[in-house]
Design an enzyme around this catalytic site. Structure first.
Site, PDB file in Angstrom:
ATOM      1  N   SER B  27       0.819  -1.218   0.000  1.00 15.22           N
ATOM      2  CA  SER B  27       0.000   0.000   0.000  1.00 15.22           C
ATOM      3  C   SER B  27       0.850   1.264   0.000  1.00 15.22           C
ATOM      4  CB  SER B  27      -0.870  -0.015   1.267  1.00 15.22           C
ATOM      5  OG  SER B  27      -1.280   1.291   1.608  1.00 15.22           O
ATOM      6  N   GLY B  28       0.514   2.171  -0.895  1.00 17.89           N
ATOM      7  CA  GLY B  28       1.206   3.457  -0.925  1.00 17.89           C
ATOM      8  C   GLY B  28       0.922   4.277   0.316  1.00 17.89           C
ATOM      9  N   LEU B  29      -0.313   4.246   0.770  1.00 19.81           N
ATOM     10  CA  LEU B  29      -0.664   4.947   2.009  1.00 19.81           C
ATOM     11  C   LEU B  29       0.156   4.394   3.170  1.00 19.81           C
ATOM     12  CD1 LEU B  29      -2.433   6.802   3.792  1.00 19.81           C
ATOM     13  CD2 LEU B  29      -4.103   4.940   3.891  1.00 19.81           C
ATOM     14  N   ASP B  39       0.579  10.612   1.841  1.00 22.93           N
ATOM     15  CA  ASP B  39       0.273   9.818   0.646  1.00 22.93           C
ATOM     16  C   ASP B  39      -0.014  10.748  -0.537  1.00 22.93           C
ATOM     17  OD1 ASP B  39      -0.304   7.611  -0.911  1.00 22.93           O
ATOM     18  OD2 ASP B  39      -2.394   7.508  -0.257  1.00 22.93           O
ATOM     19  N   ASP B  66       1.037  -0.852  -5.054  1.00 21.42           N
ATOM     20  CA  ASP B  66       0.228   0.342  -5.260  1.00 21.42           C
ATOM     21  C   ASP B  66       1.128   1.393  -5.900  1.00 21.42           C
ATOM     22  OD1 ASP B  66      -1.310   2.605  -5.068  1.00 21.42           O
ATOM     23  OD2 ASP B  66      -1.522   2.545  -2.889  1.00 21.42           O
ATOM     24  N   ASP B  68       0.388   4.194  -7.399  1.00 20.55           N
ATOM     25  CA  ASP B  68      -0.184   5.532  -7.527  1.00 20.55           C
ATOM     26  C   ASP B  68      -0.514   5.824  -8.999  1.00 20.55           C
ATOM     27  OD1 ASP B  68       0.036   5.745  -4.804  1.00 20.55           O
ATOM     28  OD2 ASP B  68       1.755   7.058  -4.827  1.00 20.55           O
ATOM     29  N   GLU B  95      -3.464   4.118 -10.910  1.00 16.77           N
ATOM     30  CA  GLU B  95      -4.788   4.735 -10.861  1.00 16.77           C
ATOM     31  C   GLU B  95      -4.858   5.912 -11.807  1.00 16.77           C
ATOM     32  OE1 GLU B  95      -4.096   5.339  -6.645  1.00 16.77           O
ATOM     33  OE2 GLU B  95      -4.501   7.466  -6.891  1.00 16.77           O
ATOM     34  N   LYS B 101      -0.365  12.688  -6.718  1.00 17.97           N
ATOM     35  CA  LYS B 101      -1.688  12.219  -6.348  1.00 17.97           C
ATOM     36  C   LYS B 101      -2.135  12.738  -4.975  1.00 17.97           C
ATOM     37  CE  LYS B 101      -2.445   8.675  -4.021  1.00 17.97           C
ATOM     38  NZ  LYS B 101      -2.717   7.310  -3.515  1.00 17.97           N
ATOM     39  N   ASN B 103      -4.557  11.118  -1.782  1.00 27.11           N
ATOM     40  CA  ASN B 103      -5.210   9.886  -1.355  1.00 27.11           C
ATOM     41  C   ASN B 103      -6.689   9.928  -1.706  1.00 27.11           C
ATOM     42  OD1 ASN B 103      -6.798   8.212   0.783  1.00 27.11           O
ATOM     43  ND2 ASN B 103      -4.726   7.355   0.763  1.00 27.11           N
ATOM     44  N   SER B 104      -7.204   8.789  -2.130  1.00 30.01           N
ATOM     45  CA  SER B 104      -8.582   8.743  -2.634  1.00 30.01           C
ATOM     46  C   SER B 104      -9.629   9.058  -1.572  1.00 30.01           C
ATOM     47  CB  SER B 104      -8.864   7.353  -3.230  1.00 30.01           C
ATOM     48  OG  SER B 104      -8.006   7.116  -4.320  1.00 30.01           O
ATOM     49  N   ARG B 139      -6.544   0.938 -11.929  1.00 29.15           N
ATOM     50  CA  ARG B 139      -7.480   1.310 -10.875  1.00 29.15           C
ATOM     51  C   ARG B 139      -8.344   2.465 -11.359  1.00 29.15           C
ATOM     52  NH1 ARG B 139      -5.559   2.491  -4.693  1.00 29.15           N
ATOM     53  NH2 ARG B 139      -6.673   4.430  -4.361  1.00 29.15           N
ATOM     54  N   HIS B 170     -12.732   1.361  -7.316  1.00 23.06           N
ATOM     55  CA  HIS B 170     -12.544   1.889  -5.963  1.00 23.06           C
ATOM     56  C   HIS B 170     -13.693   2.833  -5.601  1.00 23.06           C
ATOM     57  CE1 HIS B 170     -10.372   2.176  -2.373  1.00 23.06           C
ATOM     58  NE2 HIS B 170      -9.623   3.229  -2.605  1.00 23.06           N
TER      59      HIS B 170
END
Lengths: 285, 285, 285, 285
Positions: B27-29, B39, B66, B68, B95, B101, B103-104, B139, B170
């Site tokens: 996970s990037g986060l 992130d 991940d 990004d 994504e 980026k 974070n979503s 993604r 997502h």
């Protein structure tokens, strides 16, 4: 008597700071374990430095680095000290063993460094440090190596003579007797730091009574996170759902808060406002 | 339906493997949070690569990274893919947002990448991968960006056309409705991967029923370790003793076992035996 | 008899390849000097690895790495070998001295490694290499250390017994006599590699006559670039104009060609065409 | 009028310093080319930072870094500025193009950054710098992009308003006319820096007459070293002997002197003397 709490990453450094500790112990064992390798100088000194930089950037607490044996001779140690000062680290602890090191809790009769050679390393470090308040701590491994109290005291005095700012006296026994005996004989000639990982049952007041200046909780953030991740993995593997996990882990919002999402949100208002809130506006020539 | 468990370090990768999961979600986060940063592509792509290398070395599980937005344009992404293959990583998910980026789960109406530009990135990645079984996962962030189901499907089809090996759809809603609707419409044209961080209350069988191929528990090792470290720090700060902590954390022996101390002990016998057990023997000329 | 030419960067590796050499010698002295540090293991092994990765990515030639003493004991060397294989390096040469090393042309009577310890290192490396054709070359420093021909031969035989794929016999004398004597006695039991930096006046046919397999031009790209940069800096400092410099340096177009600008131009057509030639097109939600 | 000379490594930085220049231009093109990659942000910002650290450690001259477009948005640039200050770099120049960048001498009509967005980046950098004398230089690419003098002046004024410490006005024409016209109109509102790589035939006094503050020789150490290495490689490939090469390259002694071998020799006397000259003495327990 001050307490240092172990950290091994930027995140754990932040958690130590929010808990109110006076400083951070950047454990070599913990940093190695976090990255998946052994505490035998499997990480290069620059790989350690990279992790320390994340920690120093993440926290305003003073960081005392577990510098193992200094990653080679006096010259390698000079380079490490110079870079630690540049990265904003407060001090480094080196131990009188041989590169590559073995963790003090493994094996028996580990060989010790030559006293004069180790003193030269301390002097070289002190001559190299760029800030007056940088600390070089000498860790005496004589008790670990089974060499006895006299050898430990002889080495501690030599290291203090060479300029060490403090002494770590280390033991792997479950009783603190030899540690307490050292402290009584040493009589606070220079500050003494204790790491009661193995003699954890000893009440902390015993350390105060013999005049210890500092106590290090050396690997307990690492070990608590191992336990927690194992529990969470086992539960998710078994249940195949997050329903029962969500409330036992830190909220997602805390992850963002720990990373400082609020500061960035404010900065975007300040530095992106002029372009109408879009960082992606471009002019195609 | 397979389950990937998040890891963010060599250590957590090992814990995911010992728990029996089929693979790892890097996970990037979580990697960002572990290192103390946000992130928002605050880590350079090579800093991410360094952490992935520790993870890949530490575990034999396939790792889905991940990635990004791919760290720039198609050319930056090509470089990342080449290095992932070299480091033994199994696949990367990108994504359709803009570098750097966000974070979503933060902000609203995040801008999306141009579809053709993103398809070019997918193609460039597929043409670059050095192993036939490397996976590039696309993604779709259309639901995150509030652009609706039609846009999500349109993008998913375009990305599959461009060669994506699987689709992550997502959502940041607490209800899985839009995710389930997508899956029904999509009808398994290509494998679908779900990340139910926000819609965690949805029973996992719902995901099976709509044909999802994989579910990712995306940040729960990180979040469980945050909780555990906070608890341990608070307890040690309050009590100033290890007595009550020792039994709640993983034993020290487990730290050594996880790092593979046994293998080194055996290797020392094999490669140091000839010199009488001492690695430090030297001949002074 | 093959010739390896020194390189110390991605750029110099490309230049060696375009000149038609059979392979590249990644000199420790040259890499250290390029980065501004001394040839005394001032670079960590991962800093060396980073430069080797640039070189391996930049050239399709086999690269033989100057691995100094292996950066510690057998275990440090195992880690280095594993990473070299992963980065696509063809082989590594280690020398039988002590970490941290001193350049062979400096000082006198440098201490040598214990033979058994060094043989264990060779074995560990051979057991670790991931590709069958990876080479581990043992460099005998007995002549450098003033220990004589017998010691050199004894060591060379021990290293070949331990699995070394080839032997480097090194000398710092301006006469090649001791080198040629070694080769005659050795009688090609295993391939021999020579580094005639100091005995540069010896005609190359002498090396052929004694059966040498390979000759390394060990630092001449570095030294030629030092001379050229000094000349150019002096001229620009004096004249304060580019007019007289432009024709004596490589054209700017060659810089772009060496870096592969043409490949990227073609790739942009392939992967950006769909978005009308603009990599920056974005859709603002 | 001051002159900055390009460097791309610790070694070239030392050579610039010994030649007597006032400062160093850490060229992005040269650093990329040295490492074997293209000047299109193929290096991550931390890979660039690593090379800059070698340069800063190797030289006491002020270093002005070619920071391309700042490696992303204002937040990426803030991180870069913070690290440059920490590494002892004197300033950074950013150009008003889009990430990932294309070298200014390649292609036509490169897209420019939005003015407000770029001004936000400058402000963010100025607010982040840790030392008062750190410089942020804004490079105006309007002429490169074929947007004309008015656009160039408009942008230069906006960037100066935003806090830029100086302006680079760049051109890829072989005539300096548009550069000189800019300088006359600009009238030294803020210091102007010129990079006459393409208009190299223009006498330097022309730059003085229009009030330029600084001239950068932007890639000539790189280009001279390419020429020299090519010549040396060709000669060695052809002749298969060092005899004719030795006198045309810098002496080996100069390599050691440039790296500072003398300082280490002195330090060994100071820090190793106590152990009788042997750094390798150990006590086996």
């Amino acid at each position: 008597m001050a307490f240092l709490m172990e950290a091994h990453s930027g995140l754990s450094a932040k958690i130590v700071e929010e808990a109110g500790f006076e400083g951070i112990w950047a454990s070599g064992l913990s940093m190695s374990a976090t990255l998946g390798v052994r505490d035998n100088n499997e990480l290069s000194w620059t790989q350690v430095l990279d992790m320390l930089e994340y920690m120093s950037d993440a926290s305003s607490l003073p960081i005392l680095v577990d510098g193992d044996t200094g990653y080679g001779n006096f010259n390698n140690f000079r380079r490490f000290v110079k870079k630690l000062c540049q990265r904003g680290v407060a001090g480094v602890c080196i131990e009188d063993k041989i590169f590559p090191k073995t963790n003090s809790f493994l094996g028996e009769n580990q060989p010790l460094a030559d006293i004069d050679e180790f003193c030269g390393k301390i002097k070289a470090g002190k001559d190299t440090q760029e800030h007056g308040d940088f600390s070089i701590v000498a860790r005496v491994e004589a008790l670990i190596a089974g060499r006895g109290l006299e050898e430990a005291l002889k080495r501690a005095h030599a290291y203090a003579d060479a300029g060490a700012d403090a002494i770590v006296i280390h033991s792997k026994k479950s009783s603190a007797d030899e540690i307490l005996a050292f402290c009584r004989e040493w009589n606070n000639r220079a500050p003494v730091i204790l790491i009661p990982t193995k003699y954890y049952r000893t009440p902390t007041d015993r350390f105060r009574e013999v005049g210890a200046s500092m106590v290090i909780w050396a690997n307990h953030n690492l070990r608590s996170s191992i336990q927690a991740m194992r529990d969470t993995c086992a539960e998710l593997k078994r249940s195949e759902t997050l329903i029962d996990v969500e409330d036992s882990v830190a909220p997602l919002a805390d992850v963002f808060a720990l990373a400082g999402a609020g500061e960035l949100e404010a900065a975007e208002k300040r530095y992106l406002a002029a372009s109408n809130g879009s960082a992606q506006g471009v002019i195609l020539a």
